[in-house]
Scaffold this motif. Structure first.
Motif, short mmCIF file in Angstrom:
data_model
loop_
_atom_site.label_atom_id
_atom_site.label_comp_id
_atom_site.label_asym_id
_atom_site.label_seq_id
_atom_site.Cartn_x
_atom_site.Cartn_y
_atom_site.Cartn_z
N PRO A 46 0.80 -1.23 0.00
CA PRO A 46 0.00 0.00 0.00
C PRO A 46 0.83 1.27 0.00
N ALA A 47 1.93 1.29 0.75
CA ALA A 47 2.79 2.48 0.78
C ALA A 47 3.39 2.74 -0.59
N ARG A 48 3.85 1.68 -1.25
CA ARG A 48 4.44 1.83 -2.58
C ARG A 48 3.39 2.30 -3.59
N ASP A 49 2.18 1.73 -3.53
CA ASP A 49 1.12 2.11 -4.46
C ASP A 49 0.76 3.59 -4.31
N LEU A 50 0.66 4.05 -3.07
CA LEU A 50 0.33 5.46 -2.84
C LEU A 50 1.47 6.38 -3.21
N ASP A 51 2.71 5.92 -3.04
CA ASP A 51 3.86 6.70 -3.53
C ASP A 51 3.72 6.95 -5.03
N VAL A 52 3.40 5.90 -5.77
CA VAL A 52 3.29 6.00 -7.23
C VAL A 52 2.14 6.91 -7.62
N ALA A 69 -0.04 4.01 5.60
CA ALA A 69 0.59 2.90 4.91
C ALA A 69 2.10 2.85 5.18
N TRP A 70 2.72 4.02 5.25
CA TRP A 70 4.15 4.07 5.54
C TRP A 70 4.44 3.64 6.98
#
Length: 319
Positions: A109-115, A147-148
């Motif tokens: 989730p953290a990676r998806d929101l980063d993108v 998420a982070w």
């Protein structure tokens, strides 16, 4: 002499003393004179080094690239454990693979929101009013913060530490695993299996359905990682050409996958605000983002399938 790198980097990373810069994957130090199980351990060693080094970046702050490279390391570990595990007929390696998958999912989730926030929100925002998208961005940043927090807790948790310990122990073990002692033959079978799976997924992906395209993307990723693991055994130029074409195809499929993540994230945001007061225009902006990408998906999928049709005719470098 045993390679001390996995143990030393793991120890440093655990105490937040290791490298604090994102680290990309490197080719495993393998050669044709190695036994298959030694090549496997060398591959795990480099995956572990990448994993623990990038975990250190998350313990010292929020590193978007560090998180990205950490998830790549975990996915590479998944592929190595499955590919070699199948060849060696060692079912117990599947447990380690499952644990790598679980850890990666906790950071997803953290990676998806980063993108979404750094790459995917800008284009549709140009077609909406500024205030609505400013409010949407605030909500997405709140989701990203949660998420982070989950990702940071995962890296600092017991499950992650035990997994790193178990991989490090496997790297330094001397358990007999391979039935075939010739690395060249084993490498060919590993690559053939991954290619066969990709071709099978490619046939189904002609449907253009999101799930079929997603499964093709995963199969190609596994093929690429396996090719990179075994690259030192083959001519550099041939491997580089093949992997470059694989990467290009993966980028197109990745764009389709990004659309799925956008839709899922906007749906999650709507569920969070359901029954609660939301900022003016927030739902409108979320709907616009979803619609903007949904409208572009068929064209992207069509281009990807054309590239796949060309790619699967490319001669493999191991033939």
């Amino acid at each position: 002499m045993d390679d001390p790198r996995p143990a030393s980097i793991h120890s440093l990373a655990r105490h937040s003393l290791g490298p604090a810069q994102p680290v990309k994957a490197r080719p495993a130090g393998i050669n044709r004179a190695m036994r298959p199980e030694d090549a496997f351990r060398a591959t795990l060693s480099d995956c572990l080094a990448q994993m623990t080094a990038n975990a250190a970046t998350l313990r010292t702050g929020r590193s978007v690239e560090g998180l990205h490279q950490l998830r790549i390391a975990l996915r590479r570990l998944e592929v190595a454990l499955k590919a070699f595990g199948e060849e060696f007929h060692q079912e117990w390696l599947g447990d380690l693979r499952s644990r790598a998958k679980i850890l990666s999912s906790r950071m997803g989730p953290a990676r998806d929101l980063d993108v979404i926030l750094t790459q995917l929100l800008e284009a549709p925002a140009e077609e909406g009013d500024r205030e609505s998208f400013a409010n949407l961005r605030i909500r997405l940043e709140e989701m990203r913060g949660k998420a982070w927090k989950q990702a940071s807790e995962c890296v600092s948790g017991t499950d992650f530490a035990l997994f790193a310990d178990d991989i490090a122990a496997l790297v330094h073990s001397r358990l007999p695993m391979a039935r075939d002692t010739k690395l060249a033959r084993v490498a060919r079978r590993l690559l053939d299996r991954q290619q066969a799976r990709a071709i099978k997924r490619g046939r189904k992906a002609r449907s253009g359905e999101e799930g079929d395209l997603h499964r093709l993307r995963i199969a190609l990723k596994k093929l690429r990682y396996t090719a990179e693991f075994l690259a030192p055994l083959y001519p550099k130029k041939s491997v580089r050409r093949y992997v470059r074409k694989l990467r290009g195809l993966q980028e197109g499929l990745g764009a389709v996958n990004d659309i799925a993540h956008v839709r899922a994230t906007m749906a999650a945001l709507s569920r969070e605000t359901d029954g609660k007061r939301s900022a003016p225009g927030e739902r409108y902006a979320a709907g616009l983002v979803t619609g903007w990408y949904r409208a572009r998906r068929p064209q992207i999928a069509k281009r990807v399938l054309k590239r796949w049709k060309k790619f699967h005719k490319v001669k493999p470098f191991w033939d």
